[in-house]
Write a protein that holds these residues in place. Sequence first.
Motif, PDB file in Angstrom:
ATOM      1  N   CYS A   6     -14.468  -3.787   6.844  1.00 54.30           N
ATOM      2  CA  CYS A   6     -13.769  -5.073   6.789  1.00 54.30           C
ATOM      3  C   CYS A   6     -12.833  -5.134   5.589  1.00 54.30           C
ATOM      4  CB  CYS A   6     -14.774  -6.213   6.716  1.00 54.30           C
ATOM      5  SG  CYS A   6     -15.677  -6.532   8.244  1.00 54.30           S
ATOM      6  N   SER A   7     -13.295  -4.620   4.451  1.00 59.22           N
ATOM      7  CA  SER A   7     -12.486  -4.643   3.234  1.00 59.22           C
ATOM      8  C   SER A   7     -11.259  -3.754   3.366  1.00 59.22           C
ATOM      9  CB  SER A   7     -13.339  -4.202   2.041  1.00 59.22           C
ATOM     10  OG  SER A   7     -14.429  -5.072   1.856  1.00 59.22           O
ATOM     11  N   VAL A   8     -11.424  -2.605   4.018  1.00 59.76           N
ATOM     12  CA  VAL A   8     -10.282  -1.709   4.229  1.00 59.76           C
ATOM     13  C   VAL A   8      -9.260  -2.360   5.151  1.00 59.76           C
ATOM     14  CG1 VAL A   8      -9.565   0.491   5.230  1.00 59.76           C
ATOM     15  CG2 VAL A   8     -11.584   0.394   3.754  1.00 59.76           C
ATOM     16  N   VAL A   9      -9.731  -3.044   6.200  1.00 60.51           N
ATOM     17  CA  VAL A   9      -8.815  -3.750   7.101  1.00 60.51           C
ATOM     18  C   VAL A   9      -8.047  -4.819   6.337  1.00 60.51           C
ATOM     19  CG1 VAL A   9      -8.673  -5.262   9.111  1.00 60.51           C
ATOM     20  CG2 VAL A   9     -10.182  -3.281   9.166  1.00 60.51           C
ATOM     21  N   LEU A  10      -8.730  -5.558   5.460  1.00 59.61           N
ATOM     22  CA  LEU A  10      -8.042  -6.580   4.678  1.00 59.61           C
ATOM     23  C   LEU A  10      -7.032  -5.970   3.719  1.00 59.61           C
ATOM     24  CD1 LEU A  10     -10.873  -9.153   3.899  1.00 59.61           C
ATOM     25  CD2 LEU A  10      -8.732  -9.589   5.107  1.00 59.61           C
ATOM     26  N   PHE A  11      -7.345  -4.789   3.179  1.00 62.80           N
ATOM     27  CA  PHE A  11      -6.377  -4.120   2.313  1.00 62.80           C
ATOM     28  C   PHE A  11      -5.130  -3.750   3.109  1.00 62.80           C
ATOM     29  CE2 PHE A  11      -4.569  -0.288   0.321  1.00 62.80           C
ATOM     30  CZ  PHE A  11      -4.250  -0.823  -0.920  1.00 62.80           C
ATOM     31  N   GLY A  12      -5.323  -3.281   4.364  1.00 64.32           N
ATOM     32  CA  GLY A  12      -4.172  -2.986   5.217  1.00 64.32           C
ATOM     33  C   GLY A  12      -3.352  -4.224   5.496  1.00 64.32           C
ATOM     34  N   TRP A  13      -4.033  -5.346   5.691  1.00 63.65           N
ATOM     35  CA  TRP A  13      -3.326  -6.604   5.940  1.00 63.65           C
ATOM     36  C   TRP A  13      -2.512  -7.018   4.720  1.00 63.65           C
ATOM     37  CZ3 TRP A  13      -4.754 -11.392   3.494  1.00 63.65           C
ATOM     38  CH2 TRP A  13      -4.039 -12.515   3.962  1.00 63.65           C
ATOM     39  N   VAL A  14      -3.102  -6.929   3.535  1.00 68.68           N
ATOM     40  CA  VAL A  14      -2.394  -7.303   2.306  1.00 68.68           C
ATOM     41  C   VAL A  14      -1.231  -6.358   2.048  1.00 68.68           C
ATOM     42  CG1 VAL A  14      -2.615  -7.443  -0.204  1.00 68.68           C
ATOM     43  CG2 VAL A  14      -4.398  -8.398   1.243  1.00 68.68           C
ATOM     44  N   ARG A  15      -1.463  -5.069   2.249  1.00 69.63           N
ATOM     45  CA  ARG A  15      -0.427  -4.072   1.964  1.00 69.63           C
ATOM     46  C   ARG A  15       0.781  -4.231   2.877  1.00 69.63           C
ATOM     47  NH1 ARG A  15      -1.365   2.494   1.934  1.00 69.63           N
ATOM     48  NH2 ARG A  15       0.700   3.049   1.099  1.00 69.63           N
ATOM     49  N   ARG A  16       0.521  -4.629   4.141  1.00 68.41           N
ATOM     50  CA  ARG A  16       1.617  -4.807   5.077  1.00 68.41           C
ATOM     51  C   ARG A  16       2.494  -5.984   4.708  1.00 68.41           C
ATOM     52  NH1 ARG A  16       0.551  -8.152  10.129  1.00 68.41           N
ATOM     53  NH2 ARG A  16       0.560  -9.519   8.311  1.00 68.41           N
ATOM     54  N   GLY A  17       1.883  -7.008   4.109  1.00 68.66           N
ATOM     55  CA  GLY A  17       2.654  -8.176   3.718  1.00 68.66           C
ATOM     56  C   GLY A  17       2.748  -9.170   4.851  1.00 68.66           C
ATOM     57  N   PRO A  18       3.189 -10.391   4.571  1.00 63.37           N
ATOM     58  CA  PRO A  18       3.262 -11.441   5.588  1.00 63.37           C
ATOM     59  C   PRO A  18       4.252 -11.093   6.680  1.00 63.37           C
ATOM     60  CG  PRO A  18       4.385 -12.124   3.580  1.00 63.37           C
ATOM     61  CD  PRO A  18       3.676 -10.851   3.267  1.00 63.37           C
ATOM     62  N   PRO A  19       3.898 -11.269   7.973  1.00 60.85           N
ATOM     63  CA  PRO A  19       4.803 -10.928   9.056  1.00 60.85           C
ATOM     64  C   PRO A  19       6.081 -11.743   9.055  1.00 60.85           C
ATOM     65  CG  PRO A  19       2.895 -12.153   9.867  1.00 60.85           C
ATOM     66  CD  PRO A  19       2.614 -11.790   8.445  1.00 60.85           C
ATOM     67  N   GLU A  20       5.985 -13.011   8.595  1.00 66.77           N
ATOM     68  CA  GLU A  20       7.204 -13.825   8.601  1.00 66.77           C
ATOM     69  C   GLU A  20       8.229 -13.326   7.591  1.00 66.77           C
ATOM     70  OE1 GLU A  20       3.972 -16.549   6.753  1.00 66.77           O
ATOM     71  OE2 GLU A  20       4.119 -14.919   8.205  1.00 66.77           O
ATOM     72  N   ALA A  21       7.744 -12.618   6.534  1.00 67.47           N
ATOM     73  CA  ALA A  21       8.685 -12.071   5.553  1.00 67.47           C
ATOM     74  C   ALA A  21       9.524 -10.984   6.187  1.00 67.47           C
ATOM     75  CB  ALA A  21       7.916 -11.530   4.355  1.00 67.47           C
ATOM     76  N   SER A  22       8.881 -10.159   7.044  1.00 61.12           N
ATOM     77  CA  SER A  22       9.616  -9.112   7.733  1.00 61.12           C
ATOM     78  C   SER A  22      10.623  -9.708   8.697  1.00 61.12           C
ATOM     79  CB  SER A  22       8.638  -8.212   8.495  1.00 61.12           C
ATOM     80  OG  SER A  22       7.731  -7.626   7.605  1.00 61.12           O
ATOM     81  N   ALA A  23      10.194 -10.775   9.378  1.00 64.77           N
ATOM     82  CA  ALA A  23      11.091 -11.405  10.341  1.00 64.77           C
ATOM     83  C   ALA A  23      12.279 -12.027   9.625  1.00 64.77           C
ATOM     84  CB  ALA A  23      10.325 -12.472  11.124  1.00 64.77           C
ATOM     85  N   ALA A  24      12.040 -12.554   8.416  1.00 65.46           N
ATOM     86  CA  ALA A  24      13.122 -13.186   7.662  1.00 65.46           C
ATOM     87  C   ALA A  24      14.187 -12.192   7.267  1.00 65.46           C
ATOM     88  CB  ALA A  24      12.542 -13.866   6.419  1.00 65.46           C
ATOM     89  N   GLY A  25      13.813 -10.919   7.164  1.00 68.70           N
ATOM     90  CA  GLY A  25      14.761  -9.912   6.752  1.00 68.70           C
ATOM     91  C   GLY A  25      15.601  -9.360   7.899  1.00 68.70           C
ATOM     92  N   MET A  26      15.295  -9.772   9.135  1.00 68.45           N
ATOM     93  CA  MET A  26      16.014  -9.261  10.295  1.00 68.45           C
ATOM     94  C   MET A  26      17.332 -10.017  10.454  1.00 68.45           C
ATOM     95  SD  MET A  26      12.818  -8.939  12.956  1.00 68.45           S
ATOM     96  CE  MET A  26      13.930  -8.464  14.298  1.00 68.45           C
ATOM     97  N   PRO A  27      18.356  -9.329  10.919  1.00 72.27           N
ATOM     98  CA  PRO A  27      19.616 -10.027  11.126  1.00 72.27           C
ATOM     99  C   PRO A  27      19.503 -11.032  12.257  1.00 72.27           C
ATOM    100  CG  PRO A  27      19.713  -7.798  12.039  1.00 72.27           C
ATOM    101  CD  PRO A  27      18.436  -7.910  11.277  1.00 72.27           C
ATOM    102  N   THR A  28      20.197 -12.129  12.154  1.00 72.75           N
ATOM    103  CA  THR A  28      20.201 -13.130  13.195  1.00 72.75           C
ATOM    104  C   THR A  28      21.587 -13.259  13.776  1.00 72.75           C
ATOM    105  OG1 THR A  28      20.662 -14.859  11.566  1.00 72.75           O
ATOM    106  CG2 THR A  28      18.358 -14.455  12.097  1.00 72.75           C
ATOM    107  N   SER A  29      21.660 -13.644  15.029  1.00 77.98           N
ATOM    108  CA  SER A  29      22.964 -13.783  15.695  1.00 77.98           C
ATOM    109  C   SER A  29      23.325 -15.258  15.794  1.00 77.98           C
ATOM    110  CB  SER A  29      22.908 -13.170  17.095  1.00 77.98           C
ATOM    111  OG  SER A  29      21.924 -13.820  17.862  1.00 77.98           O
TER     112      SER A  29
END
Length: 215
Positions: free
Chosen positions: A190-213
């Motif tokens: 469980c702790s390793v899974v949470l580390f993967g979640w933290v390391r990946r970062g918030p999904p909305e941050a990735s979406a914010a970096g995508m170009p928009t039309s």
Amino acid sequence: MCWSATADLVAGTAIVVIGAACVARARRARDLPLAALPLLLGTHQIVESVVWRSGGGTGPATIAWAVIALPLLALWVPAGVLCAAPARARTRLAVPLAAGVLTAAFLSYSLLTRPVTAEIRGRTLGYVLDLPHSALLVTGYLLATAGSLLLSADRWLRALGVLVTVGAAVCAALWRLEFISTWCAFAAVCSVVLFGWVRRGPPEASAAGMPTSTS
């Protein structure tokens, strides 16, 4: 629970290290409660190593173990999931949080008014607490913990929810059969899974970096 004081201490220390890494890697303040969950799980293991060494009983370590395992986790997990969730998912996550608040309140009252005892049973530790309406409390506890993760909008947290559900069933079955518990390995995964979640970062941050039309 692990199968000896040494196993609990080693596993707990390793999980605390993972928890420290999770907290250090957290990118948002609202992710910190979930990121710190391995710190709580690791501390829980270390406390249980003290229960082993004291031969069980009703001492301070047993009470501390029960407080973490019962009311604290029932409240911490759904609150952490809600804090980390995007706004669109928070309405449905209010249900497991409410279950966690009610369950934690009843469990806290039970711990204040009834004794909790740890018993060494071969290679496992059993904890005895006379809980009224135990089936209802277990349902509320699982809704608060596993339910909040399964209802999360984040796929990593949903995967963790599946892991928690399966792990809880396996650990309960092994405890009833008096076999060596899988709790240490379960908490570590469980702790390793949470580390993967933290390391990946918030999904909305990735979406914010995508170009928009624009139209």
